[in-house]
Design a protein around this motif. Structure first.
Motif, short mmCIF file in Angstrom:
data_model
loop_
_atom_site.label_atom_id
_atom_site.label_comp_id
_atom_site.label_asym_id
_atom_site.label_seq_id
_atom_site.Cartn_x
_atom_site.Cartn_y
_atom_site.Cartn_z
N GLN A 241 -5.09 3.07 105.24
CA GLN A 241 -3.98 3.79 105.87
C GLN A 241 -3.01 4.35 104.83
O GLN A 241 -2.65 5.52 104.85
N SER A 242 -2.56 3.46 103.93
CA SER A 242 -1.53 3.86 102.96
C SER A 242 -2.05 4.93 102.01
O SER A 242 -1.36 5.93 101.75
N CYS A 243 -3.26 4.75 101.50
CA CYS A 243 -3.82 5.76 100.61
C CYS A 243 -4.11 7.05 101.36
O CYS A 243 -3.88 8.15 100.83
N GLY A 244 -4.60 6.94 102.58
CA GLY A 244 -4.88 8.13 103.38
C GLY A 244 -3.63 8.91 103.71
O GLY A 244 -3.65 10.15 103.76
N ALA A 245 -2.52 8.20 103.90
CA ALA A 245 -1.27 8.88 104.26
C ALA A 245 -0.62 9.56 103.07
O ALA A 245 0.13 10.52 103.23
N HIS A 246 -0.90 9.08 101.85
CA HIS A 246 -0.28 9.65 100.67
C HIS A 246 -0.85 11.03 100.35
O HIS A 246 -0.18 11.86 99.74
N GLY A 247 -2.11 11.22 100.71
CA GLY A 247 -2.70 12.55 100.57
C GLY A 247 -3.09 12.94 99.16
O GLY A 247 -3.69 13.98 98.94
N GLY A 248 -2.74 12.13 98.17
CA GLY A 248 -3.10 12.45 96.79
C GLY A 248 -3.68 11.22 96.12
O GLY A 248 -4.37 10.43 96.75
N SER A 249 -3.42 11.08 94.83
CA SER A 249 -3.95 9.92 94.12
C SER A 249 -3.27 8.65 94.61
O SER A 249 -2.07 8.64 94.87
N CYS A 250 -4.04 7.62 94.73
CA CYS A 250 -3.53 6.33 95.19
C CYS A 250 -4.32 5.27 94.45
O CYS A 250 -5.38 4.85 94.90
N GLY A 251 -3.85 4.85 93.29
CA GLY A 251 -4.63 3.89 92.54
C GLY A 251 -3.87 3.28 91.40
O GLY A 251 -2.78 3.73 91.03
N HIS A 252 -4.45 2.23 90.84
CA HIS A 252 -3.87 1.53 89.70
C HIS A 252 -4.95 1.31 88.66
O HIS A 252 -6.12 1.10 88.98
N ASN A 253 -4.55 1.30 87.41
CA ASN A 253 -5.48 1.10 86.31
C ASN A 253 -5.65 -0.39 86.06
O ASN A 253 -4.69 -1.11 85.82
N HIS A 254 -6.89 -0.84 86.11
CA HIS A 254 -7.23 -2.23 85.83
C HIS A 254 -8.33 -2.23 84.77
O HIS A 254 -9.48 -1.89 85.07
N GLY A 255 -7.97 -2.60 83.55
CA GLY A 255 -8.97 -2.66 82.47
C GLY A 255 -9.63 -1.33 82.20
O GLY A 255 -10.84 -1.29 81.92
N GLY A 256 -8.89 -0.25 82.32
CA GLY A 256 -9.44 1.07 82.04
C GLY A 256 -10.09 1.74 83.24
O GLY A 256 -10.52 2.88 83.15
N LYS A 257 -10.15 1.02 84.38
CA LYS A 257 -10.76 1.58 85.58
C LYS A 257 -9.70 1.74 86.66
O LYS A 257 -8.92 0.82 86.91
N THR A 258 -9.66 2.90 87.28
CA THR A 258 -8.70 3.14 88.37
C THR A 258 -9.32 2.70 89.70
O THR A 258 -10.43 3.12 90.04
N ILE A 259 -8.59 1.84 90.41
CA ILE A 259 -9.04 1.33 91.71
C ILE A 259 -8.07 1.82 92.77
O ILE A 259 -6.85 1.70 92.61
N GLU A 260 -8.60 2.36 93.85
CA GLU A 260 -7.74 2.93 94.89
C GLU A 260 -7.06 1.84 95.69
O GLU A 260 -7.70 1.05 96.38
N SER A 261 -5.75 1.79 95.58
CA SER A 261 -4.92 0.90 96.38
C SER A 261 -3.47 1.25 96.12
O SER A 261 -3.10 1.61 94.99
N HIS A 262 -2.65 1.14 97.15
CA HIS A 262 -1.22 1.39 96.98
C HIS A 262 -0.51 0.18 96.38
O HIS A 262 0.68 0.25 96.06
N VAL A 263 -1.24 -0.93 96.24
CA VAL A 263 -0.70 -2.18 95.71
C VAL A 263 -1.44 -2.52 94.43
O VAL A 263 -2.67 -2.40 94.36
N LYS A 264 -0.71 -3.01 93.42
CA LYS A 264 -1.35 -3.32 92.14
C LYS A 264 -2.06 -4.67 92.17
O LYS A 264 -3.18 -4.81 91.68
N TYR A 265 -1.42 -5.68 92.76
CA TYR A 265 -2.00 -7.03 92.77
C TYR A 265 -2.04 -7.55 94.22
O TYR A 265 -1.01 -7.59 94.89
N TRP A 266 -3.22 -7.96 94.63
CA TRP A 266 -3.41 -8.56 95.96
C TRP A 266 -3.61 -10.07 95.79
O TRP A 266 -4.53 -10.50 95.09
N LEU A 267 -2.77 -10.87 96.44
CA LEU A 267 -2.84 -12.33 96.33
C LEU A 267 -3.09 -12.93 97.72
O LEU A 267 -2.41 -12.55 98.69
#
Length: 469
Positions: A241-267
């Motif tokens: 939902q959150s990434c779809g609503a942003h309409g553009g890039s939605c991701g964070h860099n983890h070890g050189g790889k971009t993963i799509e999520s509006h949140v950096k850390y999921w616990l």
């Protein structure tokens, strides 16, 4: 340096906030139609400890935990009770806050309610439609088109093709795809409803957290938390939902790889289990917090929860709570016998503090941190060193323990004791066997348990005698 286990990447990562001066954490809270059970208590305590430690590390933290105050269960319970939804939810929000306070949980900074953010949900749903991620159906519902989000399944590790219709998702003739989930539900007779571009209705469950976190934190934030049961589908749907609503890039860099999520850390915290099954209302194997607190001191329950690592399953039983009671009694007894001096601890105050900080910086390792507390208590008992007693109290306070008067706690635990003479004799026999086997840890555990029950042991040449204080 703090490391956290990120469910999204399935590995521990160094915690590097998006803005060190504005760390943001959103935790999925309770659906308020009944009293909270011990599974809810674990969420409360775990993320309370995480919030405390982030602040101990010097991060300015905004902690949000939402309240779901509209859904099918709430509507059904209110109708069953013959009361309004507002009356029902207000009553159980108050009960939830009372339970949390008893467990030593500091109130989150913000506690948004779903019913107060319908406008934001409507706006997000419209953006999803405009972005081609959602569609209105003929029945008045609005659905998210799961296959329009290519990264769906990354959090839970589930493949779209594996989620076959009728197995893990509800089949609905109005959906374009059985995997699609509802964002807006068309109104039913006698149910609460709001006006929308698609007719009267109410929001689906998943959209509320996406809309409220965006309202409070913007497009992206640091930590999203909750129970392991929310990983799929709730949190998976939130990312979509959150990434779809942003309409553009939605991701964070983890070890050189971009993963799509509006949140950096999921616990995610682990389940509380009863007889090998997850504790839940649906299974009918749950114990409410207030029922457990009739038999056990609230700090004992808190201690029971944090003695296990937050990601591990936690097995509930009276025996485990009794053990926690005896162990906590041992810590309080050390402070009773040696009144603590004032102590402002830092990471490098001494070896105990270095090990405690190292444990907590390793993905909030309360198990190892508690080991340090017991070693400190043992040293206090040997030396009657008031400065070490102060260190014990200060370190414990960081995670919400040993903040009461020791005598008050010990007398309170003793007053709640209910061991029969036969049970006492059996425990003394077990202690005798443990001493014969030089199992001093078990011998101490039983002694502490009896002390907590206000039982005085007297060891002599002819064996051990006992009396009630």
């Amino acid at each position: 340096m703090l490391t956290v286990y990120n469910t999204l990447t399935r590995q521990k990562e160094q915690f590097v906030p998006l803005n060190p001066q504005n760390v943001r954490m959103y935790v999925c809270g309770m659906t308020v139609y009944d009293y909270c059970h011990l599974g809810h208590a674990r969420v409360m305590v775990v993320f309370d400890i995480i919030a405390r430690w982030l602040r101990q590390c010097g991060y300015p933290l905004t902690y949000v935990r939402n309240i779901t105050d509209i859904d099918d269960k709430i509507i059904a319970r209110a109708a069953e009770n013959g009361e309004t939804i507002g009356e029902l939810t207000a009553r159980f929000i108050q009960a939830m806050n009372e339970d949390a306070a008893a467990l030593g949980v500091i109130r989150p900074d913000v506690e948004p309610k779903a019913t107060e953010h319908v406008r934001q949900m409507l706006a997000m749903i419209q953006r999803l439609i405009d972005n081609g991620k959602a569609y209105p159906a003929e029945n008045g519902d609005v659905y998210y088109a799961v296959r329009e989000f290519s990264a769906y399944g990354q959090l839970s590790g589930k493949s779209l093709d594996d989620l076959r219709a009728g197995e893990r998702v509800e089949v609905d003739g109005f959906k374009r795809d059985p995997l699609d989930f509802v964002l807006w539900k068309a109104a039913k007779p006698s149910e609460p409803a709001w006006e929308s571009p698609w007719g009267q209705g109410r929001p689906g469950w998943h959209i509320e957290c996406s809309a409220m976190s965006e309202e409070l934190f913007g497009d992206t934030f640091d930590i999203h938390g909750g129970g392991a049961d929310l990983q799929f589908p709730h949190h998976e749907n939130e990312i979509a939902q959150s990434c779809g609503a942003h309409g553009g890039s939605c991701g964070h860099n983890h070890g050189g790889k971009t993963i799509e999520s509006h949140v950096k850390y999921w616990l995610h915290n682990g389940f509380i289990r009863v007889d090998g099954e997850k504790m839940s209302k649906s299974l009918g194997n749950f114990f409410t917090i207030r029922d457990v607190l009739k038999a056990y001191d609230a700090e004992v329950v808190r201690f029971f929860i944090l003695r296990a690592h937050y990601r591990s399953p936690l097995n509930y039983s009276d025996a485990h709570l009794d053990d926690a009671k005896g162990a906590l009694t041992r810590l309080y007894t050390a402070l009773k016998n040696t009144p603590p001096a004032e102590c402002a601890v830092s990471e490098n105050t001494n070896d105990y503090t270095r090990r405690f900080f190292a444990a907590m910086n390793d993905d909030f390792g309360t198990v190892e941190a508690v080991v340090v507390l017991f070693e400190l208590a043992n040293e206090v008992n040997k030396t009657n060193n008031a400065e070490l007693a102060g260190c014990l109290k200060a370190l414990s306070s960081i995670i919400g323990l040993l903040e009461r008067d020791p005598l008050e706690f010990l007398q309170g635990c003793a007053a709640s004791g209910s061991l029969s003479n036969e049970e006492i004799e059996n425990l003394i026999a077990q202690r005798k066997q443990a001493r014969a086997e030089k199992n001093w840890a078990e011998s101490d555990r039983i002694r502490d348990l009896l002390t907590a029950e206000n039982i005085i042991l007297e060891d002599g040449a002819n064996g051990t005698t006992w009396r009630r204080a």
